[in-house]
Design a protein around this motif. Structure first.
Motif, short mmCIF file in Angstrom:
data_model
loop_
_atom_site.label_atom_id
_atom_site.label_comp_id
_atom_site.label_asym_id
_atom_site.label_seq_id
_atom_site.Cartn_x
_atom_site.Cartn_y
_atom_site.Cartn_z
N ARG A 191 -18.41 -31.72 5.49
CA ARG A 191 -17.15 -31.59 4.73
C ARG A 191 -17.32 -30.38 3.82
O ARG A 191 -17.59 -30.51 2.62
N ALA A 192 -17.13 -29.21 4.37
CA ALA A 192 -17.54 -27.97 3.72
C ALA A 192 -16.59 -27.53 2.61
O ALA A 192 -15.38 -27.79 2.66
N LEU A 193 -17.16 -26.84 1.64
CA LEU A 193 -16.38 -26.09 0.66
C LEU A 193 -15.94 -24.80 1.35
O LEU A 193 -16.75 -24.12 1.99
N GLN A 194 -14.66 -24.47 1.25
CA GLN A 194 -14.12 -23.36 2.03
C GLN A 194 -13.49 -22.29 1.17
O GLN A 194 -12.97 -22.57 0.09
N ALA A 195 -13.52 -21.07 1.69
CA ALA A 195 -12.80 -19.95 1.10
C ALA A 195 -12.07 -19.23 2.22
O ALA A 195 -12.49 -19.26 3.39
N LEU A 196 -10.95 -18.60 1.87
CA LEU A 196 -10.09 -17.96 2.87
C LEU A 196 -9.98 -16.47 2.58
O LEU A 196 -9.76 -16.07 1.44
N ILE A 197 -10.13 -15.66 3.62
CA ILE A 197 -9.95 -14.22 3.50
C ILE A 197 -8.64 -13.86 4.19
O ILE A 197 -8.43 -14.16 5.37
N LEU A 198 -7.75 -13.23 3.42
CA LEU A 198 -6.46 -12.78 3.95
C LEU A 198 -6.39 -11.27 3.88
O LEU A 198 -6.97 -10.67 2.98
N PRO A 199 -5.72 -10.63 4.83
CA PRO A 199 -4.82 -11.22 5.83
C PRO A 199 -5.48 -11.67 7.11
O PRO A 199 -4.82 -12.14 8.02
N GLU A 200 -6.81 -11.54 7.23
CA GLU A 200 -7.48 -11.84 8.48
C GLU A 200 -7.43 -13.32 8.85
O GLU A 200 -7.66 -13.69 9.99
N LYS A 201 -7.19 -14.18 7.84
CA LYS A 201 -7.23 -15.64 8.00
C LYS A 201 -8.62 -16.12 8.43
O LYS A 201 -8.76 -17.04 9.20
#
Length: 209
Positions: A191-201
């Motif tokens: 159940r990972a801690l997540q981060a998002l890079i945009l716009p690449e998704k």
């Protein structure tokens, strides 16, 4: 500035049939039902917040005053200035797109801009923030909604926005509707801690203890 409360009876936001699971004591000026739920329900881990300021959590009236006295003024100012919706531009495919970040999401059957405007103003009285079938302004959908706010808002889809939320305890990416909350606030193996890079998704995840 504080949340806008003109035009709303804060204590009237608690449905009369609810008898348990909320902070029961009087508060000067009233308290919205969502605040009462946080202060009177183990679901929201209010005790952890109390402990972080060196206070014991209970259901006696003095506990609220003790917490208020213990919270530094700088922390109160920070909390009072938090935005209810964050909107930032991002370049994508040679165009500038809007990233809309809302804790739970937006009601897809209500105008998107009207909801965002009410969230920007932190307007607790705005009808557009609440489920239309509810008799009282009990829960702000953008903060505590579930299935009703999971879809991509059709107006934001047409605008080619990104709509990003947490809250739901899962990870979903359907087009530009992104729910980034696999850990549910409790990162652990699987159940990972997540981060998002945009716009690449692109998603960065970490589940090590």
């Amino acid at each position: 500035p504080a949340a806008e409360t003109v035009g709303i009876d804060l204590d009237g936001t608690r449905p009369a049939e609810y008898k348990l699971g909320y902070w029961p004591h009087p508060v000067p000026g009233g308290m919205h039902y969502q605040g009462r739920r946080w202060g009177g329900s183990a679901v929201y881990d209010a005790d952890a917040t109390f402990r972080s300021y060196g206070q014991e959590f209970g259901m006696v009236e003095a506990d609220r005053k003790n917490l208020i006295d213990a919270v530094p003024e700088a922390h109160k100012a920070f909390l009072a200035e938090l935005e209810w919706a964050v909107e930032v531009p991002v370049g994508h495919d040679g165009e500038e797109r809007r990233v809309v970040c809302v804790h739970a999401g937006l009601l897809p059957d209500r105008p998107a801009e009207a909801q965002l405007d009410a969230l920007r103003r932190r307007d607790l009285a705005a009808d557009v923030l609440y489920d239309s079938h509810k008799k009282v302004k009990e829960r702000i959908a953008a903060m505590v909604g579930r299935r009703n706010v999971l879809p991509m808002h059709p107006e934001l889809r047409l605008e080619k926005c990104f709509l990003v939320s947490g809250h739901h305890g899962c990870f979903e990416m359907r087009g530009n509707r992104i729910v980034l909350d696999e850990s549910g606030g409790y990162p652990r193996k699987g159940r990972a801690l997540q981060a998002l890079i945009l716009p690449e998704k692109s998603v960065i995840a970490h589940d090590e203890q």
